[in-house]
Design a protein around this motif. Structure first.
Motif, short mmCIF file in Angstrom:
data_model
loop_
_atom_site.label_atom_id
_atom_site.label_comp_id
_atom_site.label_asym_id
_atom_site.label_seq_id
_atom_site.Cartn_x
_atom_site.Cartn_y
_atom_site.Cartn_z
N VAL A 83 -36.31 13.50 23.89
CA VAL A 83 -37.25 12.67 24.64
C VAL A 83 -36.68 11.25 24.69
CG1 VAL A 83 -39.59 11.75 24.77
CG2 VAL A 83 -39.21 14.05 23.86
N PRO A 84 -36.30 10.76 25.86
CA PRO A 84 -35.76 9.40 25.95
C PRO A 84 -36.80 8.37 25.55
CG PRO A 84 -35.30 10.65 27.94
CD PRO A 84 -36.29 11.45 27.15
N GLU A 85 -36.35 7.23 25.05
CA GLU A 85 -37.28 6.17 24.66
C GLU A 85 -38.09 5.65 25.84
OE1 GLU A 85 -35.19 3.09 22.65
OE2 GLU A 85 -34.50 4.37 21.01
N THR A 86 -37.53 5.79 27.04
CA THR A 86 -38.22 5.30 28.24
C THR A 86 -39.19 6.33 28.83
OG1 THR A 86 -36.33 6.07 29.57
CG2 THR A 86 -36.31 3.76 28.85
N GLU A 87 -39.26 7.51 28.21
CA GLU A 87 -40.11 8.59 28.72
C GLU A 87 -41.54 8.43 28.19
OE1 GLU A 87 -42.08 11.22 30.33
OE2 GLU A 87 -39.97 11.31 30.93
N ALA A 88 -42.46 8.06 29.10
CA ALA A 88 -43.84 7.79 28.69
C ALA A 88 -44.64 9.06 28.43
CB ALA A 88 -44.54 6.95 29.78
N GLN A 89 -44.27 10.16 29.09
CA GLN A 89 -45.04 11.41 28.98
C GLN A 89 -44.58 12.30 27.83
OE1 GLN A 89 -47.68 11.75 30.98
NE2 GLN A 89 -47.14 9.78 31.89
N GLY A 90 -43.53 11.88 27.13
CA GLY A 90 -43.05 12.68 26.01
C GLY A 90 -42.29 13.93 26.41
N ARG A 91 -41.79 13.96 27.63
CA ARG A 91 -41.06 15.15 28.11
C ARG A 91 -39.62 15.14 27.61
NH1 ARG A 91 -42.39 14.50 34.41
NH2 ARG A 91 -41.73 12.41 33.78
N ILE A 92 -39.13 16.32 27.31
CA ILE A 92 -37.74 16.46 26.85
C ILE A 92 -36.81 16.43 28.06
CG2 ILE A 92 -36.07 18.00 25.76
CD1 ILE A 92 -38.34 19.02 24.00
N HIS A 93 -35.78 15.61 28.00
CA HIS A 93 -34.79 15.51 29.06
C HIS A 93 -33.47 16.12 28.56
CE1 HIS A 93 -36.65 12.33 31.88
NE2 HIS A 93 -37.60 12.78 31.09
N THR A 94 -32.70 16.63 29.51
CA THR A 94 -31.37 17.14 29.19
C THR A 94 -30.33 16.25 29.87
OG1 THR A 94 -32.13 19.43 28.99
CG2 THR A 94 -29.78 19.08 29.40
N SER A 95 -29.40 15.75 29.09
CA SER A 95 -28.33 14.91 29.61
C SER A 95 -27.00 15.40 29.05
CB SER A 95 -28.54 13.44 29.23
OG SER A 95 -29.80 12.98 29.66
N THR A 96 -25.92 14.96 29.67
CA THR A 96 -24.60 15.38 29.20
C THR A 96 -23.64 14.20 29.16
OG1 THR A 96 -23.79 15.92 31.42
CG2 THR A 96 -24.87 17.70 30.19
N ALA A 97 -22.59 14.40 28.40
CA ALA A 97 -21.46 13.47 28.38
C ALA A 97 -20.22 14.30 28.13
CB ALA A 97 -21.62 12.41 27.28
N SER A 98 -19.12 13.88 28.72
CA SER A 98 -17.87 14.61 28.54
C SER A 98 -16.98 13.88 27.54
CB SER A 98 -17.13 14.79 29.87
OG SER A 98 -16.80 13.53 30.41
N VAL A 99 -16.35 14.66 26.68
CA VAL A 99 -15.43 14.12 25.68
C VAL A 99 -14.05 14.70 25.93
CG1 VAL A 99 -14.87 14.02 23.21
CG2 VAL A 99 -17.26 13.86 23.96
N VAL A 100 -13.05 13.86 25.89
CA VAL A 100 -11.66 14.31 26.00
C VAL A 100 -10.89 13.73 24.81
CG1 VAL A 100 -9.53 14.28 27.35
CG2 VAL A 100 -11.74 14.43 28.51
N VAL A 101 -10.24 14.60 24.05
CA VAL A 101 -9.43 14.18 22.92
C VAL A 101 -7.99 14.61 23.18
CG1 VAL A 101 -9.08 14.27 20.43
CG2 VAL A 101 -11.39 14.48 21.37
#
Length: 284
Positions: A126-144
């Motif tokens: 749940v993002p800090e900016t989410e007022a309704q308490g809904r779970i969000h899905t986000s991604t980030a890519s890592v390259v090593v």
């Protein structure tokens, strides 16, 4: 002909040319000939199929970029970079910032520990900016990628296109008054890398070459990985676009999808305690 094979052919030609000068120039030419033969033998070992897993590197370049998820994805990418910084601290590795989202981590065995981190990391929270308490899905890519020695990936100056612009790295307003930022194109492959972090152009040129060598190394390893199979095939080379791990905050759970294993200590893992994850991946 692959890039490394082209480099091998160049070195073989230089060996012949230098060998003809030994009698005339003596020790100077003899030392040069010895170094060329060492480079030739090293390249041959790589080209003939030495798998990436058997190579030892003590410095890696790690890049984290936000993916799907808007502003939350940017925050998630920052969280991941902090996780790797903390992991480096726990292992007494040194960390230096190369560019925005790009760091270098140095220390004995660092490649062995981090080489399977490449891929897409997904977060559910749940993002800090989410007022309704809904779970969000986000991604980030890592390259090593490993920091590859110059002797292993030799790059011809004629193959490079350098472009310079005003930088935006640390150093205050003065950094923007001179052309310190570097954009480097490798003509044979079309790879483009850039660096603007340092105040001086020469430093950024050096970093750009490090990034390019790592990219060229990865290309060759990906080609060979199609021909090489071993006990770690379940993990593979962790392709950049592959979703490798999910971080589920409500359940305090981290799951690595390649090995089907979960750890119910997300809070500790995101704070840099990656050792159990690293060990599980390395033992398969």
């Amino acid at each position: 002909m692959d890039y490394l094979e082209q480099e091998l052919a160049k070195i073989e030609t230089k060996i012949v040319e230098t060998g003809e000068l030994v009698e005339e120039l003596g020790e100077v030419a003899a030392k040069e000939l010895e170094e060329l033969k060492r480079r030739r033998d090293e390249l041959k070992r790589i080209i003939e199929g030495e798998p990436a897993e058997s190579q030892s590197f003590n410095s890696v370049i790690l890049e984290v970029r936000p993916g799907v998820g808007g502003e939350e994805a940017k925050i998630w990418a920052e969280d991941l970079q902090r996780m790797y910084n903390r992991f480096a601290e726990f292992n007494s590795f040194s960390v230096s910032q190369l560019d925005s989202g790009v760091i270098k981590i140095k220390g004995k065995g660092v490649w062995e520990k981090l080489k399977y981190e490449t891929g897409v990391h997904r977060v559910q929270r749940v993002p800090e900016t989410e007022a309704q308490g809904r779970i969000h899905t986000s991604t980030a890519s890592v390259v090593v990628l490993p920091e590859v020695p110059e002797s292993q990936i030799e790059i011809g100056e004629d193959d490079l296109l350098w472009e310079f612009s005003r930088g935006g790295g640390h150093g205050g307003q003065n950094v923007n008054k001179v052309a310190t930022a570097v954009r480097l194109t490798h003509k044979p492959t079309g790879i483009v890398v850039s660096c603007r972090q340092e105040r001086f152009q020469e430093q950024n040129r050096k970093i750009a070459l490090e990034l390019l060598r790592a990219e060229l190394w990865e290309i060759e390893q990906e080609k060979k990985s199609k021909l090489i199979s071993d006990q770690r095939s379940a993990i593979g080379r962790s392709m950049r676009a592959e979703k490798i791990r999910t971080y589920n905050y409500p359940q305090n759970r981290v799951t690595d999808h390649r090995i089907g294993k979960s750890w119910h200590k997300l809070d500790r893992i995101i704070d840099g305690d990656l050792e159990d994850v690293v060990v599980s991946l390395s033992q398969l």
